[in-house]
Design an enzyme around this catalytic site. Structure first.
Site, PDB file in Angstrom:
ATOM      1  N   GLU A  52       0.896  18.884  60.471  1.00 21.67           N
ATOM      2  CA  GLU A  52       0.614  17.866  59.451  1.00 21.67           C
ATOM      3  C   GLU A  52      -0.871  17.895  59.075  1.00 21.67           C
ATOM      4  O   GLU A  52      -1.228  17.827  57.887  1.00 21.67           O
ATOM      5  CB  GLU A  52       0.990  16.488  59.982  1.00 21.67           C
ATOM      6  CG  GLU A  52       0.605  15.339  59.058  1.00 21.67           C
ATOM      7  CD  GLU A  52       0.409  14.031  59.804  1.00 21.67           C
ATOM      8  OE1 GLU A  52      -0.195  13.113  59.219  1.00 21.67           O
ATOM      9  OE2 GLU A  52       0.848  13.934  60.965  1.00 21.67           O
ATOM     10  N   ASP A  56      -1.928  18.873  55.255  1.00 16.37           N
ATOM     11  CA  ASP A  56      -2.650  17.937  54.396  1.00 16.37           C
ATOM     12  C   ASP A  56      -3.764  18.659  53.650  1.00 16.37           C
ATOM     13  O   ASP A  56      -3.958  18.462  52.445  1.00 16.37           O
ATOM     14  CB  ASP A  56      -3.212  16.803  55.254  1.00 16.37           C
ATOM     15  CG  ASP A  56      -4.071  15.835  54.463  1.00 16.37           C
ATOM     16  OD1 ASP A  56      -3.577  15.281  53.473  1.00 16.37           O
ATOM     17  OD2 ASP A  56      -5.242  15.648  54.829  1.00 16.37           O
ATOM     18  N   ASP A 125       4.438  12.470  56.481  1.00 14.80           N
ATOM     19  CA  ASP A 125       3.814  13.330  57.489  1.00 14.80           C
ATOM     20  C   ASP A 125       4.597  14.634  57.650  1.00 14.80           C
ATOM     21  O   ASP A 125       4.009  15.717  57.759  1.00 14.80           O
ATOM     22  CB  ASP A 125       3.746  12.604  58.831  1.00 14.80           C
ATOM     23  CG  ASP A 125       2.762  11.446  58.818  1.00 14.80           C
ATOM     24  OD1 ASP A 125       1.947  11.363  57.877  1.00 14.80           O
ATOM     25  OD2 ASP A 125       2.816  10.616  59.754  1.00 14.80           O
ATOM     26  N   GLU A 128       3.942  17.119  54.831  1.00  8.16           N
ATOM     27  CA  GLU A 128       2.696  17.862  55.033  1.00  8.16           C
ATOM     28  C   GLU A 128       2.852  18.903  56.130  1.00  8.16           C
ATOM     29  O   GLU A 128       2.296  20.009  56.036  1.00  8.16           O
ATOM     30  CB  GLU A 128       1.564  16.885  55.357  1.00  8.16           C
ATOM     31  CG  GLU A 128       1.202  15.976  54.196  1.00  8.16           C
ATOM     32  CD  GLU A 128       0.184  14.911  54.560  1.00  8.16           C
ATOM     33  OE1 GLU A 128      -0.406  14.335  53.645  1.00  8.16           O
ATOM     34  OE2 GLU A 128      -0.012  14.660  55.774  1.00  8.16           O
TER      35      GLU A 128
END
Length: 243
Positions: A52, A56, A125, A128
């Site tokens: 994650e 991101d 989450d 990502e």
């Protein structure tokens, strides 16, 4: 192509998800990790948290790259606003819902009973994490292809109207992964019947922005606007639209 399972074929649920994503994992373990919540039980299970974190950043780079290509004459502030809107957690959750990602998540029993498969924070989450996993498995072009398929239509939509400067700053901060902005009074001047408040808008990790107004509420709005202007996210057009 993905690694075959024990029966020589990909697990059907994994195959369906990969077809939806448009990416066949060479390393099935990466996909499994991206789908594993920290609550999942099992020997030596690794959760999606590290993926994650990576995803991101990959998402932000891919969106910035796409915006740079799609809007060759756009100002930096306009692209920053679009970027903040596209990478925000709510948008990632919508993408995850489109992938039906919740159905594939590996969760603990308590989270399942608590409705975690539809929890937008968990879905965002995991979205990502999937992007991070694709980046490791197939490189930047594979990750960008995934992002373009999932976020491309949103790239063409008008930027959501900003309701006010404080709301705009909060949404931008969340989209960039910063803490929620806070406001503190830095001073007060003028007579009691016409006070002037000086307030600072603060986001941990960034410089404060100060402004003043005839009330704390208006001073906070002014400080938020000053913060947005400094970051190139507040234009005269926006001021006339919302002032």
């Amino acid at each position: 192509m993905s690694k075959p399972g024990e029966n020589g074929r990909k697990p059907p649920e994994t195959a369906r998800l990969q077809a939806t994503l448009g990416h066949a994992f060479k390393d099935q373990g990466l996909l499994n990790t991206a789908l594993t919540h920290m609550s999942a039980e099992g020997p030596r299970l690794q959760s999606y948290q590290r993926l994650e974190f990576l995803g991101d950043r990959v998402l932000g780079l891919c969106i910035a790259d796409m915006l740079f290509e799609r809007y060759p004459t756009a100002a930096e502030g306009d692209m920053s606003r679009r970027l903040a809107d596209l990478v925000r957690k709510e948008t990632c959750a919508e993408v995850a819902q489109g992938w039906n990602l919740g159905a594939f998540m590996r969760l603990g029993e308590g989270e399942i009973l608590g409705g975690a498969r539809k929890n937008k924070a968990i879905l965002a989450d995991a979205c990502e994490a999937i992007i991070g996993a694709v980046f490791i498995d197939g490189g930047y072009e594979a990750a960008r292809g995934l992002v373009e398929r999932a976020f491309g239509e949103r790239l063409l939509k008008p930027v959501r109207p900003l309701r006010d400067a404080k709301t705009a700053l909060q949404e931008w901060a969340q989209g960039q992964g910063y803490p929620t902005p806070t406001y503190s009074e830095r001073g007060r001047s003028g007579p009691d019947h016409a006070p002037v408040f000086r307030v600072a808008a603060r986001i941990t990790g960034l410089a404060d922005a100060e402004a003043q107004g005839p009330s704390k509420r208006l001073a906070e709005q002014a400080a938020a606007e000053a913060f947005l202007r400094r970051e190139g996210l507040w234009t005269e057009t926006m001021e006339s639209d919302h002032g």
